[in-house]
Scaffold this motif. Structure first.
Motif, mmCIF file in Angstrom:
data_model
loop_
_atom_site.group_PDB
_atom_site.id
_atom_site.type_symbol
_atom_site.label_atom_id
_atom_site.label_comp_id
_atom_site.label_asym_id
_atom_site.label_seq_id
_atom_site.Cartn_x
_atom_site.Cartn_y
_atom_site.Cartn_z
ATOM 1 N N ARG A 135 -57.599 -47.468 20.782
ATOM 2 C CA ARG A 135 -58.253 -46.189 21.084
ATOM 3 C C ARG A 135 -57.771 -45.071 20.158
ATOM 4 O O ARG A 135 -58.185 -43.916 20.307
ATOM 5 C CB ARG A 135 -57.978 -45.778 22.539
ATOM 6 N N THR B 222 -54.065 -49.270 23.782
ATOM 7 C CA THR B 222 -53.786 -47.879 23.416
ATOM 8 C C THR B 222 -54.002 -47.640 21.925
ATOM 9 O O THR B 222 -54.652 -46.662 21.515
ATOM 10 C CB THR B 222 -52.341 -47.528 23.797
ATOM 11 N N LYS C 202 -52.002 -33.896 27.439
ATOM 12 C CA LYS C 202 -53.193 -33.120 27.089
ATOM 13 C C LYS C 202 -54.390 -33.668 27.867
ATOM 14 O O LYS C 202 -54.246 -34.098 29.002
ATOM 15 C CB LYS C 202 -53.419 -33.173 25.572
ATOM 16 N N GLU C 203 -55.564 -33.709 27.216
ATOM 17 C CA GLU C 203 -56.772 -34.094 27.934
ATOM 18 C C GLU C 203 -56.808 -35.569 28.303
ATOM 19 O O GLU C 203 -57.341 -35.948 29.338
ATOM 20 C CB GLU C 203 -58.016 -33.748 27.093
ATOM 21 N N ARG C 204 -56.221 -36.421 27.451
ATOM 22 C CA ARG C 204 -56.321 -37.855 27.697
ATOM 23 C C ARG C 204 -55.318 -38.286 28.762
ATOM 24 O O ARG C 204 -54.157 -37.881 28.725
ATOM 25 C CB ARG C 204 -56.059 -38.622 26.395
ATOM 26 N N GLU D 153 -54.669 -43.953 20.025
ATOM 27 C CA GLU D 153 -53.656 -43.159 20.718
ATOM 28 C C GLU D 153 -52.257 -43.696 20.396
ATOM 29 O O GLU D 153 -52.103 -44.744 19.768
ATOM 30 C CB GLU D 153 -53.940 -43.192 22.226
ATOM 31 N N GLY E 220 -49.636 -38.465 28.384
ATOM 32 C CA GLY E 220 -50.785 -37.785 28.966
ATOM 33 C C GLY E 220 -50.602 -36.310 29.181
ATOM 34 O O GLY E 220 -51.018 -35.777 30.206
ATOM 35 N N THR F 120 -50.195 -41.483 24.949
ATOM 36 C CA THR F 120 -50.766 -41.821 26.252
ATOM 37 C C THR F 120 -50.097 -43.007 26.929
ATOM 38 O O THR F 120 -50.385 -43.289 28.093
ATOM 39 C CB THR F 120 -52.270 -42.126 26.125
ATOM 40 N N ASN G 105 -51.132 -36.744 21.561
ATOM 41 C CA ASN G 105 -51.905 -37.985 21.533
ATOM 42 C C ASN G 105 -51.131 -39.172 22.109
ATOM 43 O O ASN G 105 -51.570 -40.316 22.001
ATOM 44 C CB ASN G 105 -52.330 -38.304 20.090
#
Length: 719
Positions: A409, A406, A581-583, A411, A579, A545, A543
Motif C-alpha cells: 500500500r 503494508t 494521520k489519516e490512515r 506505507e 496511524g 501504519t 505514513n
C-alpha cells in the motif's frame, strides 16, 4: 569587623568549609571564589557570610573573588536540597551546577565597530553601513545587512571610520516572538491549555499532570503554557526536560515553529563552547527557553517560572552514576523552591505521578483522543506458541504477512526491539562458554556492523575472535538471540527491494544523525525502520501504519518491581507511533505470554484496568507510590573486606518503625570491572523520614578505603 565565609567546594566533602573574608572583598552568597584546600587552590561557592565576632580559631583567608558569574541563590538552595534528598555530599550537585564553566570560552569574534570619526564624504550606502554598524557585525555580515559591496566597507576602514576588533560577545539567544500564532487546538486541547494558563496566572508553585494518549497533541498544549509564561513576565525563563537527545530535535523544531527562534540546547552532544555560552546566558537571563536532558535542571536560572518534563515516565530521567537522582522528582522540588509552575506530560504517566494526581497534589488534565481525524491503532497479539517463526528467524508469519500488505500500500513499517547490536549473547557451541567482559558478569553483545563484541555496561569492546578463548575451538562462537541488527538482516532477506534503516544509539551517534534519520522517515524515504526505544516515543511519522514488536516479553524478565509498568509504557508508546494521520494504524505484539496482564491490557487498550491492578499490588506490598525504597550498593576488590562491611552495615540498622531492610545479598551483576558487588534494600512507609534514616545509618559504619558504598534513594535499577 571581620566576616567568615562558608564555602562549598566541588569535592567529596560533607559540608562547606569556613574561610576568613579579606577586608574589602565584599563577598555575597553565590560568589565564586578561590580558596586554599591543603596544598591546592580550589574553586568554591560562598553559601553564607556571617559575623566573625567571637570566633577564636584562626581561619585561612579567601584567596580571590573570581570574575565568573555568581550562582543565583535559588540555584544554590536547590543544590543543597538535592544533596540532602539524595543523602550525598553537596559537592556533587554543585559540580553539576558549575559544569558549564569547565568548557573553554568561545573564541573572540572579529567585528567592525564605529570609532567616532565621520567619513570625509557621506553617501546613502555609507549611511546604511553606519546605521548597521551599531550592532557590531563581522565584515561580511555588515556588508549584507547594509546591502553594500565589500569595497564600501573597506573604504570606511581605511578612513578610520570603522575599526576591526576582536570582541568577546556576551552569550545571548534571540528572544522568542510571542506574536506568532499557535497551533489550532481542538476542544479538548483548548480546555487543557486554558487550565494551564489559568494555573500559571495564579502564580507561585503549581503542578499539573498532562495525561494524553499518543498523538493527542500534548506538545501543542504545553507550548501555549510556555507562551503564557513568557508573555506574562518579560524576565521569565522556561526549562523543558526531555529523556532522549533524538527526541530533542523534534521538540526544538516545534519550538522554532511556534516562537520563530530555536531555544538553547543542553545535553552531552552540545559542543563545550556552546554549553558555556548557554550557561552564561541562562545565568544572565539572556536566554529565555532551554530544552535539554536531565542535567539542565542544574543550570543557574535567574528567573525560572516554568518547568516542563516531557515523557515524564521515562526511566532515563534517573541518573545512576556519580550523583544519583531522579530528574522528574528533583524538577518538582526545583519548581517548588523557585515558586514556579511545573507540567509533567506523558501518554503513559508513572504510577507515582498518577497517584499524586489522584491525591489532588497535581492538577490532572486528560487528552483522551488523538488530534484531528487520526484514530488509536488496533493492537493485536501474536501467540508465538502457536505461530512461531521459522528456525533461525525472529519474525512470525502473521507479522511478515502484515508487512507485505503494508508495503504494497506504500506505507511504512516499524519493527521494534529494545535490544541493541546483533545478538545479546555469544557462546561456544563446543564447550558452552558464554563470552563476558573482563572482570565483569555482563555478557558481550555482538555488533556485526563493526565486527566487535561490546559490553553495554562497562563499554569494553574487542574484535570477535575466530576461536573460543576458553577451549580454543575454531569457528565455534555463535550468536544467540536477536538484536536490532539481526532483525534488520532478516528484514532485508525478506524484502530485498525495501529501503531499510536501523535507529539505535549505536547507529545514530549524534543529534545531527538523529535529525537526518527522523527526517528521512517523515519524508517517506524509509520503508522499514528497525528501532530500539530511541524511536518509540515523541516522533510523528505520517505514513507509518504498522508497528511490529519483535519481543514483547523482553521487559517482563527479571525481578524489577517496575517491570510490568515499564513494559506497558514502552509498548504503548511504540504502538502509538502507528496511524497518527489519516490512515488507520495497527500494532502487532509477538509474545509467548499472551495471557499476561500487561499483554491483555495492551491488546484491550485498557490502561485504567492495568493501572488499577498494578496500584493494588503495590499498595498491598507497601511499594512506591505507597511506600519508599532505597538501595545500598557496596563494591570492593577484596571480597572479605566487602563482606565484613556489608555485614557490619546490616548489624547497624537504626531502630525505626515502618522500615524494613533486606540483605545483604550478591547483586544480580555480582562482578563489574573487577569489583564484587553487594546490595541491601530498604522499604519504608511514606510517613518515615527516609533521608534521616539513611543518613543516621550511613554514619554508624566507617567505609573501608577499598570499598565504595552508594546510597540510592528511589532506585530504578536492581542490577
Amino acid at each position: 569587623m571581620p566576616r567568615i565565609a562558608a564555602v562549598l567546594i566541588p569535592m567529596p566533602l560533607p559540608e562547606p568549609f569556613d574561610y576568613a573574608e579579606p577586608e574589602g572583598m565584599g563577598l555575597e552568597v553565590g560568589d565564586q571564589v578561590a580558596v586554599p584546600l591543603g596544598p591546592r587552590v580550589m574553586r568554591g561557592v560562598v553559601v553564607s557570610v556571617r559575623d566573625g565576632a567571637g570566633h577564636n580559631r584562626p581561619l585561612k583567608p579567601v584567596i580571590e573573588k573570581l570574575a565568573d558569574p555568581p550562582l543565583p541563590a535559588s540555584t544554590l538552595a536547590f543544590v543543597q536540597w538535592a544533596a540532602r534528598y539524595a543523602v550525598d555530599a553537596p559537592a556533587w550537585p554543585l559540580a553539576m551546577a558549575l559544569r558549564g564553566l569547565r568548557a573553554p570560552k568561545p573564541k573572540p569574534e572579529k567585528q567592525l565597530v564605529l570609532t567616532g570619526t565621520q567619513p570625509a564624504r557621506m553617501t546613502p550606502a555609507r549611511q546604511r553601513v553606519l546605521d548597521a554598524a551599531q550592532d557590531h557585525l563581522a565584515p561580511p555580515a555588515l556588508a549584507a545587512a547594509a546591502g553594500v559591496s565589500a569595497g564600501v566597507i573597506k573604504g570606511l576602514v581605511e578612513e578610520g571610520v570603522l575599526e576591526l576588533r576582536l570582541v568577546e560577545t556576551p552569550a545571548a539567544f534571540d528572544p522568542p516572538d510571542l506574536g506568532l500564532p499557535g497551533a489550532t487546538l481542538n476542544p479538548s486541547q483548548r480546555a487543557a491549555a486554558d487550565a494551564l494558563t489559568g494555573m500559571i496566572a495564579e502564580g507561585g508553585f503549581q503542578a499539573a499532570l498532562l495525561d494524553g494518549v499518543t498523538g493527542s497533541g500534548k506538545t501543542e498544549v504545553y507550548l501555549e503554557a510556555v507562551a503564557a509564561v513568557l508573555a506574562a513576565d518579560p524576565d521569565a525563563q522556561v526549562l523543558v526536560l526531555l529523556p532522549e537527545i533524538a527526541l530533542t530535535q523534534a521538540v526544538l523544531a516545534r519550538f522554532e515553529q511556534r516562537f520563530g527562534v530555536a531555544p538553547a540546547e543542553w545535553h552531552s552532544a552540545v559542543p563545550p563552547p556552546r554549553r558555556r555560552r548557554t550557561w552564561e546566558a541562562v545565568q544572565a537571563n539572556r536566554c529565555r527557553i532551554v530544552v535539554g536532558a536531565r542535567s539542565a535542571l542544574f543550570l543557574p536560572f535567574a528567573h525560572l517560572k516554568l518547568i516542563v518534563v516531557d515523557e515524564e515516565h521515562d526511566a532515563s530521567f534517573k541518573q545512576e552514576e556519580g550523583f544519583i537522582y531522579q530528574a522528574r522528582d528533583l524538577a518538582v522540588a526545583r519548581a517548588h523552591l523557585e515558586k514556579a509552575a511545573i507540567i509533567l506530560a506523558s501518554a503513559t504517566p508513572s504510577l507515582e505521578s498518577l497517584w499524586n494526581a489522584q491525591q489532588g497534589r497535581y492538577r490532572w488534565l486528560k487528552l483522551n483522543q488523538r488530534h484531528g481525524v487520526a484514530q488509536m491503532p488496533d493492537v493485536s497479539l501474536i501467540d508465538l506458541r502457536e505461530t512461531p517463526p521459522e528456525t533461525g528467524r525472529w519474525l512470525s508469519a502473521p507479522l511478515v504477512h502484515a508487512m507485505i500488505e503494508t508495503l504494497e500500500r506504500g506505507e511504512q513499517v516499524l519493527l521494534f526491539l529494545n535490544r541493541r547490536g546483533y545478538a545479546p549473547l555469544v557462546l561456544c557451541r563446543a564447550c558452552g562458554e558464554r563470552m563476558t567482559a573482563p572482570d565483569t558478569d555482563s555478557w558481550l553483545v555482538e555488533h556485526r556492523y563493526t565486527g566487535r563484541l561490546v559490553c553495554h555496561l562497562t563499554g569494553f569492546s574487542m574484535p570477535k575472535p575466530d576461536r573460543c578463548p576458553h577451549c580454543g575451538a575454531q569457528d565455534s562462537l555463535v550468536a544467540v538471540g536477536p538484536g536490532v541488527e539481526r532483525v534488520e538482516e532478516e528484514a532485508r532477506s525478506l524484502f530485498p527491494d525495501a529501503r531499510i534503516a536501523v535507529f539505535s544509539s549505536d547507529t545514530v551517534e549524534s543529534a545531527e544523525a538523529a535529525r537526518e534519520l527522523v527526517g528521512a522517515m517523515e519524508d517517506g524515504r524509509i520503508d522499514i525502520l528497525v528501532a530500539t526505544q530511541a524511536a518509540a516515543k515523541g516522533h510523528n511519522f505520517p505514513n507509518l501504519t504498522l508497528v511490529g514488536v519483535v519481543d514483547a516479553d523482553l521487559g517482563l524478565r527479571g525481578g524489577d518491581l517496575r517491570a510490568g509498568e515499564r513494559t506497558f509504557q514502552l509498548l504503548a508508546q511504540a504502538s502509538g507511533r502507528a496511524g497518527r494521520k489519516e490512515r488507520p494504524g495497527r500494532a502487532m505484539l509477538q509474545t509467548y505470554a499472551p495471557d499476561h496482564p500487561v499483554m491483555q491490557a495492551l491488546a484491550a487498550q485498557d490502561r485504567d484496568a492495568f493501572i488499577e491492578a498494578e496500584m493494588t499490588a503495590r499498595e498491598l506490598s507497601g511499594l512506591p507510590p505507597f511506600g519508599r525504597l532505597a538501595a545500598v550498593i557496596a563494591s570492593g576488590t577484596d571480597p572479605v573486606v566487602l563482606e565484613d562491611y556489608v555485614r557490619a552495615l546490616a548489624a547497624a540498622v537504626p531502630n525505626a518503625e515502618g522500615v524494613e531492610v533486606f540483605g545483604p545479598a550478591d547483586a544480580p551483576l555480582a562482578l563489574v570491572r573487577g569489583r564484587r558487588r553487594k546490595r541491601l534494600l530498604v522499604r519504608a512507609d511514606r510517613s518515615v523520614d527516609l533521608q534521616a534514616f539513611l543518613s543516621a545509618w550511613r554514619a554508624r559504619v566507617k567505609v573501608p578505603s577499598s570499598v565504595r558504598a552508594v546510597f540510592d534513594v528511589d532506585p530504578y535499577s536492581f542490577l
